[in-house]
Design an enzyme around this catalytic site. Sequence first.
Site, PDB file in Angstrom:
ATOM      1  N   ASP A  34       0.856  -1.189   0.000  1.00  0.00           N
ATOM      2  CA  ASP A  34       0.000   0.000   0.000  1.00  0.00           C
ATOM      3  C   ASP A  34       0.888   1.233   0.000  1.00  0.00           C
ATOM      4  OD1 ASP A  34      -3.263   0.268   0.743  1.00  0.00           O
ATOM      5  OD2 ASP A  34      -2.052   2.109   0.921  1.00  0.00           O
ATOM      6  N   THR A 132     -13.034  -2.342  -9.124  1.00  0.00           N
ATOM      7  CA  THR A 132     -14.174  -2.229 -10.040  1.00  0.00           C
ATOM      8  C   THR A 132     -13.820  -1.204 -11.113  1.00  0.00           C
ATOM      9  OG1 THR A 132     -15.668  -2.748  -8.245  1.00  0.00           O
ATOM     10  CG2 THR A 132     -16.629  -1.685 -10.181  1.00  0.00           C
ATOM     11  N   PHE A 169     -17.202  -9.138  -5.092  1.00  0.00           N
ATOM     12  CA  PHE A 169     -18.616  -8.939  -4.718  1.00  0.00           C
ATOM     13  C   PHE A 169     -18.822  -8.905  -3.209  1.00  0.00           C
ATOM     14  CE2 PHE A 169     -18.434 -11.026  -8.846  1.00  0.00           C
ATOM     15  CZ  PHE A 169     -19.211 -10.174  -9.614  1.00  0.00           C
ATOM     16  N   LEU A 170     -17.719  -8.819  -2.434  1.00  0.00           N
ATOM     17  CA  LEU A 170     -17.888  -8.887  -0.983  1.00  0.00           C
ATOM     18  C   LEU A 170     -18.737  -7.734  -0.463  1.00  0.00           C
ATOM     19  CD1 LEU A 170     -16.039  -6.556   0.579  1.00  0.00           C
ATOM     20  CD2 LEU A 170     -14.200  -8.088  -0.038  1.00  0.00           C
ATOM     21  N   GLY A 289     -26.454   3.746  -0.183  1.00  0.00           N
ATOM     22  CA  GLY A 289     -25.281   4.618  -0.196  1.00  0.00           C
ATOM     23  C   GLY A 289     -24.065   3.725  -0.222  1.00  0.00           C
ATOM     24  N   CYS A 292     -19.787   1.646  -2.948  1.00  0.00           N
ATOM     25  CA  CYS A 292     -19.894   0.989  -4.262  1.00  0.00           C
ATOM     26  C   CYS A 292     -21.107   1.417  -5.089  1.00  0.00           C
ATOM     27  CB  CYS A 292     -19.906  -0.522  -4.071  1.00  0.00           C
ATOM     28  SG  CYS A 292     -18.305  -1.125  -3.532  1.00  0.00           S
ATOM     29  N   LYS A 352     -23.961   1.372   6.471  1.00  0.00           N
ATOM     30  CA  LYS A 352     -24.758   0.203   6.845  1.00  0.00           C
ATOM     31  C   LYS A 352     -24.140  -0.376   8.121  1.00  0.00           C
ATOM     32  CE  LYS A 352     -22.389  -3.295   4.132  1.00  0.00           C
ATOM     33  NZ  LYS A 352     -22.529  -4.386   3.200  1.00  0.00           N
TER      34      LYS A 352
HETATM   35  N1  NAD Z   1     -15.417  -1.809  -0.406  1.00  0.00           N
HETATM   36  C1  NAD Z   1     -16.253  -2.666  -0.974  1.00  0.00           C
HETATM   37  O1  NAD Z   1     -17.225  -3.116  -0.372  1.00  0.00           O
HETATM   38  C2  NAD Z   1     -15.981  -3.149  -2.380  1.00  0.00           C
HETATM   39  C3  NAD Z   1     -16.659  -4.284  -2.845  1.00  0.00           C
HETATM   40  C4  NAD Z   1     -16.419  -4.718  -4.138  1.00  0.00           C
HETATM   41  C5  NAD Z   1     -15.542  -4.015  -4.966  1.00  0.00           C
HETATM   42  N2  NAD Z   1     -14.912  -2.901  -4.493  1.00  0.00           N
HETATM   43  C6  NAD Z   1     -13.967  -2.214  -5.385  1.00  0.00           C
HETATM   44  O2  NAD Z   1     -12.648  -2.548  -4.983  1.00  0.00           O
HETATM   45  C7  NAD Z   1     -11.764  -1.444  -5.187  1.00  0.00           C
HETATM   46  C8  NAD Z   1     -11.074  -1.086  -3.888  1.00  0.00           C
HETATM   47  O3  NAD Z   1     -12.064  -0.645  -2.981  1.00  0.00           O
HETATM   48  P1  NAD Z   1     -11.773  -0.509  -1.419  1.00  0.00           P
HETATM   49  O4  NAD Z   1     -13.083  -0.275  -0.778  1.00  0.00           O
HETATM   50  O5  NAD Z   1     -10.914  -1.630  -0.995  1.00  0.00           O
HETATM   51  O6  NAD Z   1     -10.911   0.837  -1.408  1.00  0.00           O
HETATM   52  P2  NAD Z   1     -10.073   1.427  -0.185  1.00  0.00           P
HETATM   53  O7  NAD Z   1     -10.060   2.882  -0.386  1.00  0.00           O
HETATM   54  O8  NAD Z   1     -10.561   0.857   1.107  1.00  0.00           O
HETATM   55  O9  NAD Z   1      -8.602   0.837  -0.414  1.00  0.00           O
HETATM   56  C9  NAD Z   1      -7.786   1.200  -1.476  1.00  0.00           C
HETATM   57  C10 NAD Z   1      -6.340   1.130  -1.005  1.00  0.00           C
HETATM   58  O10 NAD Z   1      -5.501   1.282  -2.141  1.00  0.00           O
HETATM   59  C11 NAD Z   1      -4.383   2.075  -1.755  1.00  0.00           C
HETATM   60  N3  NAD Z   1      -3.798   2.655  -2.976  1.00  0.00           N
HETATM   61  C12 NAD Z   1      -4.341   3.563  -3.818  1.00  0.00           C
HETATM   62  N4  NAD Z   1      -3.495   3.814  -4.829  1.00  0.00           N
HETATM   63  C13 NAD Z   1      -2.385   3.062  -4.611  1.00  0.00           C
HETATM   64  C14 NAD Z   1      -1.151   2.897  -5.304  1.00  0.00           C
HETATM   65  N5  NAD Z   1      -0.905   3.575  -6.415  1.00  0.00           N
HETATM   66  N6  NAD Z   1      -0.255   2.033  -4.793  1.00  0.00           N
HETATM   67  C15 NAD Z   1      -0.503   1.341  -3.654  1.00  0.00           C
HETATM   68  N7  NAD Z   1      -1.643   1.471  -2.955  1.00  0.00           N
HETATM   69  C16 NAD Z   1      -2.580   2.317  -3.429  1.00  0.00           C
HETATM   70  C17 NAD Z   1      -4.962   3.096  -0.802  1.00  0.00           C
HETATM   71  O11 NAD Z   1      -3.960   3.658   0.021  1.00  0.00           O
HETATM   72  C18 NAD Z   1      -5.970   2.240  -0.024  1.00  0.00           C
HETATM   73  O12 NAD Z   1      -5.389   1.683   1.139  1.00  0.00           O
HETATM   74  C19 NAD Z   1     -12.633  -0.331  -5.763  1.00  0.00           C
HETATM   75  O13 NAD Z   1     -12.551  -0.360  -7.149  1.00  0.00           O
HETATM   76  C20 NAD Z   1     -14.029  -0.708  -5.302  1.00  0.00           C
HETATM   77  O14 NAD Z   1     -15.012  -0.220  -6.165  1.00  0.00           O
HETATM   78  C21 NAD Z   1     -15.098  -2.460  -3.214  1.00  0.00           C
END
Ligand code: NAD
Length: 462
Positions: A34, A132, A169-170, A289, A292, A352
């Site tokens: 990260d 996504t 899809f979590l 909300g 996603c 939620k």
């Molecule tokens: N959160 C959900 O419930 C969920 C469910 C399904 C899909 N998604 C998708 O998954 C993806 C991630 O979502 P999330 O909720 O985990 O996001 P998040 O913001 O919780 O985590 C993203 C992480 O990526 C890191 N990051 C960003 N750019 C970076 C880089 N260049 N190098 C290294 N680290 C980097 C950030 O510091 C952060 O810790 C999104 O596309 C989201 O749409 C999320």
Amino acid sequence: MVEEFKVGVIGAGYVGLVTGACLAQIGHRVTCVDRDEDRVAQLSAGRVPIYEPGLEEMVVRNARRGTLFFTGPGGLREVVRAADVVFIAVDTPQGEDGSADLSNVAAVAKSIGSVLAAAPREKPLLIVNKSTVPVGSGDYVSMLVCDGIDEAGGAGEPAEFRVVSNPEFLREGNALYDSLFPDRIVLGADSREALEAMRSLYDPIIAQSFPTDLDPRPKVSVPLVVTDLASAEMIKYAANAFLATKISFINEVSNLCELVGADVANVAAGIGLDERIGPRFLGAGVGWGGSCFPKDVAALRSVAREYDYEPVLLDATVAVNERQRRRVISKLQHDLHTLKGKRIALLGLAFKPNTDDLREAPSLRIAGELDSLGARVVGYDPVAGKAAARLSPGLRVVFDPYEALAGAHAAVVVTEWEEVRNLDLERAASLMDDPGLLVDGRNTLDPDAVRAAGLLYRGFGR
Ligand SMILES: NC(=O)c1ccc[n+]([C@@H]2O[C@H](COP(=O)([O-])OP(=O)(O)OC[C@H]3O[C@@H](n4cnc5c(N)ncnc54)[C@H](O)[C@@H]3O)[C@@H](O)[C@H]2O)c1
């Protein structure tokens, strides 16, 4: 015996961290990267910076047995060099025009390319899009990896790679369960060998052969959907847009129920028993909300506009959702008339229950609107309070629901946390202005019990 893969996961947020921990749990060797050094330091010390039930235990267990590691951006080169598979799990927030902002994905793809430029390998690197991303992003990632390779130059042949789409899809709050016992795994790629390797990586989950304490096991096996890149990317958007539409649909029905004198809870139960419809995502209230649905529906609408296609159904899904927020205010105004100077308690602030995620949380929007109308807004959340106070300057946050209710003219149930569902209604009534008004934004309380306690009850569509 599980074939052990060396896995890199770039982005250790909700999705990356859960993916990394679960892949380590089923027998792979995983390093999460990260760019947020503070996050990496916390994770390396065994602290998980997000609230997700069970995750910290799983992270610590796998870190201790040497299957899960964390590193900052400086470690990316080494991770990519050593990995069989690299997951891209960075955030793809909503851009100003509604489209998905792919800058984080692009930066990671280029960095991977720069490593491949000078690192010969036996097998092609699998680059897996877990973020996504809109249709076409698989090809976009390929292009950027190639750009990274070209920019880095280097002598000799660059290493080969294949891009795979593997949408996630979590559900936050149930993330470990959803990752270990998913309804399906979707894989999209143009390369057969990449798909075969991904099938092996996920085999313990597909075959449900990993050890679990759950008895009986909730799943016998997990369906694998194998498709082309574009379809895999579209599956994710279509799934979220459908779920958001289902909620907006029941909200539309709920508003009609209020007009005609029907009870939407009974209507939802009645239609939900139809197997073609199903009972879930039929809760009327303040609307959807989170991190996603809003951005994914916006991204799909944006893609439609790119093709000069008017997405009338998706537009309506969003419009109905916007209106639901406003209906909370109307319900308060209906009974309290002016809201100026009135104390309103918001019960639950996270988007939620069982998460600390406040992205696009209805609570923030409602708090902002109430504040602009001159109300004094007090919020309670068992987990997300502190973060909400930072995000919403007009919101005073307290850490006990009864403190929020003391002297309140009205309370709004925004998030149906257990602490909110099990509120001591008699105590609430004794603390609130008399008679206190309870707007149940999730239709989660028993209206008769609320009224018996001496409160005025207003639900949605009941
Ligand atoms: N959160 C959900 O419930 C969920 C469910 C399904 C899909 N998604 C998708 O998954 C993806 C991630 O979502 P999330 O909720 O985990 O996001 P998040 O913001 O919780 O985590 C993203 C992480 O990526 C890191 N990051 C960003 N750019 C970076 C880089 N260049 N190098 C290294 N680290 C980097 C950030 O510091 C952060 O810790 C999104 O596309 C989201 O749409 C999320």
